[in-house]
Scaffold this active site. Sequence first.
Site, PDB file in Angstrom:
ATOM      1  N   SER A 217      -7.444 -12.819  20.591  1.00 42.65           N
ATOM      2  CA  SER A 217      -6.823 -12.032  21.646  1.00 42.65           C
ATOM      3  C   SER A 217      -5.970 -10.909  21.033  1.00 42.65           C
ATOM      4  O   SER A 217      -6.502 -10.086  20.295  1.00 42.65           O
ATOM      5  CB  SER A 217      -6.016 -12.957  22.565  1.00 42.65           C
ATOM      6  OG  SER A 217      -5.678 -12.331  23.769  1.00 42.65           O
ATOM      7  N   ASP A 438     -15.373 -12.991  29.466  1.00 45.25           N
ATOM      8  CA  ASP A 438     -13.943 -13.062  29.125  1.00 45.25           C
ATOM      9  C   ASP A 438     -13.131 -12.299  30.166  1.00 45.25           C
ATOM     10  O   ASP A 438     -13.321 -11.105  30.347  1.00 45.25           O
ATOM     11  CB  ASP A 438     -13.716 -12.463  27.738  1.00 45.25           C
ATOM     12  CG  ASP A 438     -12.321 -12.732  27.191  1.00 45.25           C
ATOM     13  OD1 ASP A 438     -11.348 -12.738  27.980  1.00 45.25           O
ATOM     14  OD2 ASP A 438     -12.197 -12.924  25.967  1.00 45.25           O
ATOM     15  N   HIS A 466     -11.889 -16.957  27.698  1.00 43.91           N
ATOM     16  CA  HIS A 466     -11.121 -16.099  26.798  1.00 43.91           C
ATOM     17  C   HIS A 466     -11.081 -16.744  25.427  1.00 43.91           C
ATOM     18  O   HIS A 466     -10.317 -17.677  25.179  1.00 43.91           O
ATOM     19  CB  HIS A 466      -9.714 -15.920  27.353  1.00 43.91           C
ATOM     20  CG  HIS A 466      -8.859 -14.980  26.563  1.00 43.91           C
ATOM     21  ND1 HIS A 466      -9.273 -13.725  26.173  1.00 43.91           N
ATOM     22  CD2 HIS A 466      -7.592 -15.113  26.079  1.00 43.91           C
ATOM     23  CE1 HIS A 466      -8.308 -13.128  25.499  1.00 43.91           C
ATOM     24  NE2 HIS A 466      -7.288 -13.946  25.418  1.00 43.91           N
TER      25      HIS A 466
END
Length: 499
Positions: A217, A438, A466
Site C-alpha cells: 500500500s 483492489d 487490498h
Amino acid sequence: MKKTALVSALCLTALAGCAGPTGAATASTTATTTATASGAGQGGGAISWKTCTGLTGPDGKPLTADPTLQCGTLAVPLDYSRPGGERIDLALIRIKATGDRLGSLVFNFGGPGGSGVDTLAMSARAFAALGTRYDLVSFDPRGVERSAGVRCGGDVEAILAAMDGAGGDKAVRKYVAACRKDSGKVLAHVGTVDAARDMDRIRAALGEAKLNYFGLSYGTQLGAVYATHFPKNTGRFVLDAAYDPSGTFADRAVIQATGFATSFAAFAKDCVAKGCDLGQDPATVKKTVEAFVAGLRDKPLKVGERTLTHALGQLGVITPLYAKATWPALEQAVAAAVKGDGAMLLAFADIYTGRRADGTYATTLTSMQAITCADSSERPTPAQAAAVNRKVKKIFPVLAMNGTVPPCAHWPVPGDDRAKHIDATGSAPIMVVGAKGDPATPYRWAVSLTARLRTGSLLTYEGEGHGSYLSGSACVAQHVNTYLLTGKLPARDTSCPAA
C-alpha cells in the site's frame, strides 16, 4: 485512505486496531548490529537489539512478545539539511532468519501512519516462507508511534465528527492547532523522502550493501521513492497494492472512490448470490447501505457509552471492503446496525482509526494526515474540496463527507512534491503487484507506477482485495517468494487467477 494491506489479513479477523502504544523495547540486550556495509560512513550508526516490550496484539491489548522478536532504535537526523543537529530515534523490530541467511528484508505495511513494529510482531507467521532465509525487519517510520509519532491532542472520534459537520472549518483549525502544539517540531520533517533517507540509514545499520524491501500500500510509494533516490542501493524490491503518488488531490479522491464503488458492487453481487440480509438484488443492497450511512448524519446510533457517528459509520463500511474474506462480516455488521446494533460496525471503524482496547488511540490517523500534508504542496480550498466531494458522492455516496475543509488547507508547514516524482532508472528490477479488485489502491495505479519506475515488472492478480500476497493466492505467493529468495522475476505480463 491508502491504508495498510495487512488490515485485511490480520486485523479485520480480530476486529481490533493495528497500531500499538508508544514505548520501544527496553529489556535485556541480545545483539548489536553495526554499519559495516556500503554507506556506513554516512551515519548508519548501530542498533542495539533487545527483547521487545510494549507491543500491541490483534485484539488491541498488550501482546506477550515471542522471544524470537527483537526490538531496537536507530538515531537519525530530524532535519536532513542539518545532519549534525537534533536527532530522533526510529523504533525497529527484527525476527532473525530461521535457516541459511540471505540478509535482511525490510517491510513497510502501509498507511501512511501504520506501525511496522506492531504489525510485524502480529504478522510473522504470514511471512514465514521468507523468514527462513531473511531476517524480517520493520520499523515505525518517522512521525509514527514510537518514532516521534505525531499527536494532535483530543479525541479522534470527536475530531472526525466535528470535521464531518457544519462547523468543519472551525474544527479543522482547532485540530491543526493541536498538531502544532503537540508535534510542531517534527511536522516539517515527516515526508516520504525523509523516510526513504531513514531507510538507507537502516540499510547501513543492518550491515547490508543493498536494501531488500517489501512494501504494501503506502509502502509501495515509500519503496518507489527510495529506489528513485538510492537506485544503486536498491536490492530485491516487491511493491504490493501499488500506489502512484503523481496525481492531484482530486485525481486520487476520484480514483479511490471508483475503486471502492467497484469493490462494493462486487460485494453486493456476491452477497445476493449467497443469500443476503441486506436485499434480494445488488441495487437493493446498495440502497440499504447508503441509506443507513446517510441516516447517521441526523440520527447517530448509540453503542453502549459510545456513538456510531456518520464518519465512523463510513469507516465501518469501507474497512471490511479491503478483503473479500471480510465481506460476510460487512453484511452482518450492516444488517445488525440497521436493526439498532452498531457494535460490529463501530469495531470495524476502530480498526481504521487505531483505537486501542483501553480507549486511547495510536497515531494512525494523525500520522497519516501529517505525512500526507508533508508530501504535497497542494492546499485545496473549501470550494475545491466541495467540488471533489460532489464527484465522490456521485461515484460512491458512502465516502461523501459533510465537511469540505481538508486539514492540509490550514496545515502549519508547507508541503513539497518531491515524493510524487518516481524514476528508479539504474535500480535493480522491481516487482510491482496489483489486484484487479483492489478498492483502496486500484489496479490502474499498479500499471502507472510500474511505468514510472522504469525498472518495474508488473504481476497482476485477477482477484479482489487490498494486497495480493496475503489474499490467499498461492500463485502470487509463489512468484513473490521466488523473486525475493532467488532473484528470478516472473515472465512479462504474468497474471494470477482469483483465489
